[in-house]
Design a protein around this motif. Sequence first.
Motif, PDB file in Angstrom:
ATOM      1  N   LYS A 160       0.858  -1.175   0.000  1.00  0.00           N
ATOM      2  CA  LYS A 160       0.000   0.000   0.000  1.00  0.00           C
ATOM      3  C   LYS A 160       0.897   1.228   0.000  1.00  0.00           C
ATOM      4  O   LYS A 160       1.627   1.470   0.957  1.00  0.00           O
ATOM      5  N   GLY A 161       0.859   1.972  -1.101  1.00  0.00           N
ATOM      6  CA  GLY A 161       1.637   3.206  -1.186  1.00  0.00           C
ATOM      7  C   GLY A 161       0.697   4.393  -1.111  1.00  0.00           C
ATOM      8  O   GLY A 161      -0.388   4.369  -1.698  1.00  0.00           O
ATOM      9  N   GLU A 162       1.090   5.410  -0.353  1.00  0.00           N
ATOM     10  CA  GLU A 162       0.257   6.609  -0.259  1.00  0.00           C
ATOM     11  C   GLU A 162       1.120   7.836  -0.460  1.00  0.00           C
ATOM     12  O   GLU A 162       2.241   7.895   0.028  1.00  0.00           O
ATOM     13  N   ALA A 163       0.594   8.790  -1.192  1.00  0.00           N
ATOM     14  CA  ALA A 163       1.325  10.037  -1.412  1.00  0.00           C
ATOM     15  C   ALA A 163       0.325  11.179  -1.416  1.00  0.00           C
ATOM     16  O   ALA A 163      -0.815  11.012  -1.861  1.00  0.00           O
ATOM     17  N   LYS A 164       0.747  12.325  -0.886  1.00  0.00           N
ATOM     18  CA  LYS A 164      -0.109  13.512  -0.935  1.00  0.00           C
ATOM     19  C   LYS A 164       0.778  14.749  -0.787  1.00  0.00           C
ATOM     20  O   LYS A 164       1.562  14.825   0.157  1.00  0.00           O
ATOM     21  N   THR A 165       0.654  15.665  -1.731  1.00  0.00           N
ATOM     22  CA  THR A 165       1.452  16.889  -1.623  1.00  0.00           C
ATOM     23  C   THR A 165       0.825  17.799  -0.559  1.00  0.00           C
ATOM     24  O   THR A 165      -0.398  17.783  -0.364  1.00  0.00           O
ATOM     25  N   PRO A 166       1.655  18.592   0.116  1.00  0.00           N
ATOM     26  CA  PRO A 166       1.156  19.370   1.263  1.00  0.00           C
ATOM     27  C   PRO A 166      -0.003  20.326   0.927  1.00  0.00           C
ATOM     28  O   PRO A 166      -0.930  20.454   1.708  1.00  0.00           O
ATOM     29  N   GLY A 167       0.026  20.943  -0.238  1.00  0.00           N
ATOM     30  CA  GLY A 167      -1.033  21.933  -0.538  1.00  0.00           C
ATOM     31  C   GLY A 167      -2.270  21.342  -1.189  1.00  0.00           C
ATOM     32  O   GLY A 167      -3.142  22.078  -1.658  1.00  0.00           O
ATOM     33  N   PHE A 168      -2.360  20.006  -1.240  1.00  0.00           N
ATOM     34  CA  PHE A 168      -3.386  19.367  -2.047  1.00  0.00           C
ATOM     35  C   PHE A 168      -4.811  19.830  -1.707  1.00  0.00           C
ATOM     36  O   PHE A 168      -5.569  20.267  -2.578  1.00  0.00           O
ATOM     37  N   ASP A 169      -5.182  19.726  -0.423  1.00  0.00           N
ATOM     38  CA  ASP A 169      -6.580  19.983  -0.046  1.00  0.00           C
ATOM     39  C   ASP A 169      -7.010  21.418  -0.377  1.00  0.00           C
ATOM     40  O   ASP A 169      -8.121  21.647  -0.871  1.00  0.00           O
ATOM     41  N   ASP A 170      -6.098  22.365  -0.124  1.00  0.00           N
ATOM     42  CA  ASP A 170      -6.418  23.780  -0.377  1.00  0.00           C
ATOM     43  C   ASP A 170      -6.681  24.021  -1.861  1.00  0.00           C
ATOM     44  O   ASP A 170      -7.641  24.698  -2.230  1.00  0.00           O
ATOM     45  N   VAL A 171      -5.819  23.456  -2.694  1.00  0.00           N
ATOM     46  CA  VAL A 171      -5.976  23.672  -4.129  1.00  0.00           C
ATOM     47  C   VAL A 171      -7.226  22.949  -4.644  1.00  0.00           C
ATOM     48  O   VAL A 171      -8.000  23.489  -5.432  1.00  0.00           O
ATOM     49  N   TRP A 172      -7.426  21.743  -4.168  1.00  0.00           N
ATOM     50  CA  TRP A 172      -8.596  20.938  -4.577  1.00  0.00           C
ATOM     51  C   TRP A 172      -9.895  21.727  -4.346  1.00  0.00           C
ATOM     52  O   TRP A 172     -10.801  21.735  -5.175  1.00  0.00           O
ATOM     53  N   ALA A 173      -9.930  22.411  -3.214  1.00  0.00           N
ATOM     54  CA  ALA A 173     -11.146  23.144  -2.827  1.00  0.00           C
ATOM     55  C   ALA A 173     -11.450  24.311  -3.758  1.00  0.00           C
ATOM     56  O   ALA A 173     -12.575  24.806  -3.795  1.00  0.00           O
ATOM     57  N   THR A 174     -10.454  24.760  -4.531  1.00  0.00           N
ATOM     58  CA  THR A 174     -10.678  25.909  -5.421  1.00  0.00           C
ATOM     59  C   THR A 174     -11.130  25.502  -6.826  1.00  0.00           C
ATOM     60  O   THR A 174     -11.313  26.365  -7.694  1.00  0.00           O
ATOM     61  N   ALA A 175     -11.290  24.206  -7.075  1.00  0.00           N
ATOM     62  CA  ALA A 175     -11.571  23.728  -8.438  1.00  0.00           C
ATOM     63  C   ALA A 175     -12.867  24.298  -8.998  1.00  0.00           C
ATOM     64  O   ALA A 175     -13.863  24.429  -8.284  1.00  0.00           O
ATOM     65  N   ALA A 176     -12.844  24.628 -10.298  1.00  0.00           N
ATOM     66  CA  ALA A 176     -14.085  25.012 -10.990  1.00  0.00           C
ATOM     67  C   ALA A 176     -14.884  23.757 -11.326  1.00  0.00           C
ATOM     68  O   ALA A 176     -16.111  23.750 -11.247  1.00  0.00           O
ATOM     69  N   LYS A 177     -14.189  22.704 -11.731  1.00  0.00           N
ATOM     70  CA  LYS A 177     -14.848  21.425 -12.020  1.00  0.00           C
ATOM     71  C   LYS A 177     -13.941  20.289 -11.565  1.00  0.00           C
ATOM     72  O   LYS A 177     -12.718  20.376 -11.699  1.00  0.00           O
ATOM     73  N   ILE A 178     -14.572  19.225 -11.070  1.00  0.00           N
ATOM     74  CA  ILE A 178     -13.851  17.973 -10.790  1.00  0.00           C
ATOM     75  C   ILE A 178     -14.316  16.968 -11.853  1.00  0.00           C
ATOM     76  O   ILE A 178     -15.519  16.745 -12.009  1.00  0.00           O
ATOM     77  N   ILE A 179     -13.364  16.416 -12.561  1.00  0.00           N
ATOM     78  CA  ILE A 179     -13.682  15.431 -13.603  1.00  0.00           C
ATOM     79  C   ILE A 179     -13.170  14.075 -13.134  1.00  0.00           C
ATOM     80  O   ILE A 179     -12.085  13.993 -12.561  1.00  0.00           O
ATOM     81  N   ARG A 180     -13.974  13.047 -13.407  1.00  0.00           N
ATOM     82  CA  ARG A 180     -13.602  11.743 -12.869  1.00  0.00           C
ATOM     83  C   ARG A 180     -13.590  10.688 -13.975  1.00  0.00           C
ATOM     84  O   ARG A 180     -14.425  10.694 -14.878  1.00  0.00           O
ATOM     85  N   CYS A 181     -12.627   9.794 -13.890  1.00  0.00           N
ATOM     86  CA  CYS A 181     -12.593   8.657 -14.806  1.00  0.00           C
ATOM     87  C   CYS A 181     -12.404   7.372 -14.006  1.00  0.00           C
ATOM     88  O   CYS A 181     -11.452   7.247 -13.236  1.00  0.00           O
ATOM     89  N   ASP A 182     -13.329   6.440 -14.168  1.00  0.00           N
ATOM     90  CA  ASP A 182     -13.192   5.116 -13.557  1.00  0.00           C
ATOM     91  C   ASP A 182     -12.778   4.156 -14.656  1.00  0.00           C
ATOM     92  O   ASP A 182     -13.598   3.793 -15.487  1.00  0.00           O
ATOM     93  N   ALA A 183     -11.525   3.794 -14.639  1.00  0.00           N
ATOM     94  CA  ALA A 183     -11.020   2.965 -15.728  1.00  0.00           C
ATOM     95  C   ALA A 183     -10.750   1.549 -15.244  1.00  0.00           C
ATOM     96  O   ALA A 183     -10.431   1.309 -14.085  1.00  0.00           O
ATOM     97  N   ARG A 184     -10.919   0.627 -16.164  1.00  0.00           N
ATOM     98  CA  ARG A 184     -10.654  -0.770 -15.854  1.00  0.00           C
ATOM     99  C   ARG A 184      -9.764  -1.340 -16.955  1.00  0.00           C
ATOM    100  O   ARG A 184     -10.094  -1.231 -18.141  1.00  0.00           O
ATOM    101  N   SER A 185      -8.653  -1.901 -16.547  1.00  0.00           N
ATOM    102  CA  SER A 185      -7.818  -2.619 -17.498  1.00  0.00           C
ATOM    103  C   SER A 185      -7.875  -4.087 -17.123  1.00  0.00           C
ATOM    104  O   SER A 185      -7.513  -4.465 -16.007  1.00  0.00           O
ATOM    105  N   HIS A 186      -8.352  -4.888 -18.052  1.00  0.00           N
ATOM    106  CA  HIS A 186      -8.398  -6.316 -17.777  1.00  0.00           C
ATOM    107  C   HIS A 186      -7.017  -6.925 -17.918  1.00  0.00           C
ATOM    108  O   HIS A 186      -6.091  -6.308 -18.434  1.00  0.00           O
TER     109      HIS A 186
END
Length: 778
Positions: A160-186
């Motif tokens: 289990k690897g985890e990474a998060k840049t320090p300013g992530f949450d603050d910048v995330w909160a300013t988004a105009a749009k959040i776009i999501r992709c759920d991808a599956r590779s068989h």
Amino acid sequence: AHTKGSGGDGMKWVGRSIRRLEDPALVQGRGRFTGDLPSARWVRFVRSPNAAGTIKSITAPEGAMVITAADIKGVKKITPMLHKFNYKPVGQPILADGEVRFVGEAVAAVVAASEEEAEDIADLVEIEIEDTAAVVDGRAAIEDGARQIHPEAPGNVILKGEAKTPGFDDVWATAAKIIRCDARSHRQNATPMEARAAHAAYDPVSGRITLHCTAQMPHLMRTAIADCIGMPESDLRVIAPDVGGGFGQKMSLCTEYVLVTWLARHLKTSVAWTEDRRENLIASFHSRDQYVTLEGAFDKDAKLIALRADVLSNVGAYSCFPTTCGVEPLMAMAEMPGPYDVQQYQCLARGVLTNTCTMAAYRGVSRPVITFTLERLMDKAAKAFAVDPIDIRRRNLITQFPYKSAMGLEYDEASYRETMEIAVEAINMPAFRARQQLARDKGEYLGIGFATFSERTGYGSPAFAARGMAITPGWETVHVTVDPSGFVEARIGSSPHGQGLRTTLAQIIADEIGVPPEMIKVIHGDTDTAPYGWGTFASRSLVISGGATLIAARKIRAKLLKIAGHMLEAAETDIVLEDGKAKVAGTDRDISIAAMAREAYTQTHRFKGEIEPGLTESGTYDPPGTFSNACHVALVRLDAETGHVKVERYLVAEDAGRIINPMIADGQVHGGVAQGIGNALLEEIIYDESGAILTANLADYMPPTAHEIPSIELHHMETLSTQSITKAKGLGEGGTIGPPAAVLNAINDALTPFGVEIDTIPATPQRIRALLRNAERA
Ligand code: SMO
């Protein structure tokens, strides 16, 4: 090609499409493969028909030699190790010991005088297994109460690897749009033309074993096999002769090679095993089985400002050696932001164990999947912001170098934007859009898809250490010798199997010491004659072995100049090496390399101690790693009745730095693209819910044929690398990375009028047809 960088070093051989020195033997059918060797004894493995369960009994026919785990108690399990990312080491026994964990796991080995006899006996071996319910899917494996595959890995999470840049949450909160992709590779199989094979022969005089095997890393095989068996490594010689493709599958240590070596030592004779296609499809290494969820936070101008990834990699029943099963999820975590400028990043990357065949590297490693996901995300964002897919990439591609990624990777100079513009120019988008509209009006569906990507290549040992690997490959050594006749040989630790290194390394040496490539032999693949090295994988050999070759050749050049200065009584600075001679510039005085070599071996008393005897030099290189890039474009035609997709045009604008041999480079890209199109449209290993494999032959598991592959249009740029002394970047895998992204973007473009999207590879006709049916119903 367009060159970006210092350019034109006035080289005579580098940059030319000379014919491959390795081809005459191969095209005349004179290649030597492991399976060609005669053997006194042959092995057939008896494999588990059950995905999970306890072995109750193994009954062999009277008089047959059948080896089981009980017979090889002294042989160690294969237990790869990572020192980071909450990795839980799990061991793989050489033959299943008490428990089976996937369909195809070797339970017993039959030894007989011929392959046919061994196969007949294997059919008579009875294995009684008390069946347990299997865990097959990666998501099912981490559900509460899922059966545990190994006690060492609670909840089946092996890393289990985890990474998060320090300013992530603050910048995330300013988004105009959040776009999501759920991808599956068989899941897919690398499907080398030559499946696995091993031949171990005991030498009664020396007591040594010579193991021929189809492998990408012969030296590491020797180290690992000797370690498992507990024998001195010097008693084992490993030879990788001609190898019929590897694509990563032959990078990992397989239990079968350990057993064949053990048998030769135990029986004091020769013992061989050749894998059949069914075994290769069920029991060799698989790859690409991932769920990836990617969310992008964009500002109002469609600029990506933060990226969040969840990578779930179904790694199968065991962990592969030496990379460990971190090879896919951890590479995804490190390289996910790819060519895009985004400094805020969060990632969760997990490897989960299941009752399926073990996963390992396959050409491109993880990047075909992450590129597919990231490029789908970009196209979805383009749609959401109502901007052109090319335009959203223009706004987001990295253009300033060197660049430090959110994960701290240092990108050297690259050409993400430039290669895309080359592709855009070649395509003529307005003309395509007009043709697409006309076709739609007639009920024909065309689509175009772009994919840009960054590929880290030529990883040195610090890159593997950063991943926490207990074993850190990375460097290479090359010994270059001018023999007393004036001919040249280079002994290399890398182990090519189709990449053309005998030719390209000869081109590098030729320019340095002024002899034609035909005078240079590159010797590889034999641990008795080649220096220790790591082999060929991860688009590394031309960067790392090429760099080591250049270092050694420069030393040879320096020594030749000294010898020539001494023999011609001239200043070294006045001497040029060319046409197999040392010449004094501006005069007619010269001397052949043969005469200099003869002097260096047989007339050294004349050197008066000022020049060392002999003409061998060594180079070792361990670079930081360099980033290749490309833009791929697919143009597809979709049959809305059947869901069938035809790739009508495929274009690659690639940049792998200096190209040593353009013809070989093109061949690598062509082969990679063909594999990538197979990955995008056709290839899928399918398990049923009991863990039985439904794609165990090449009618059910479908690699592409010539019919599915269009002629491929290639454009090159050469951004000369500052992180590689030959200025070359890695190229072997790139062709495979782009197609799932480009082809799926093209399919989704074609699907626009139907209002449906597909984010699953392979995008088979069944899947596309099912989507269209649902759209009709809605
Ligand atoms: S998939 Mo490669 O041989 O690193």
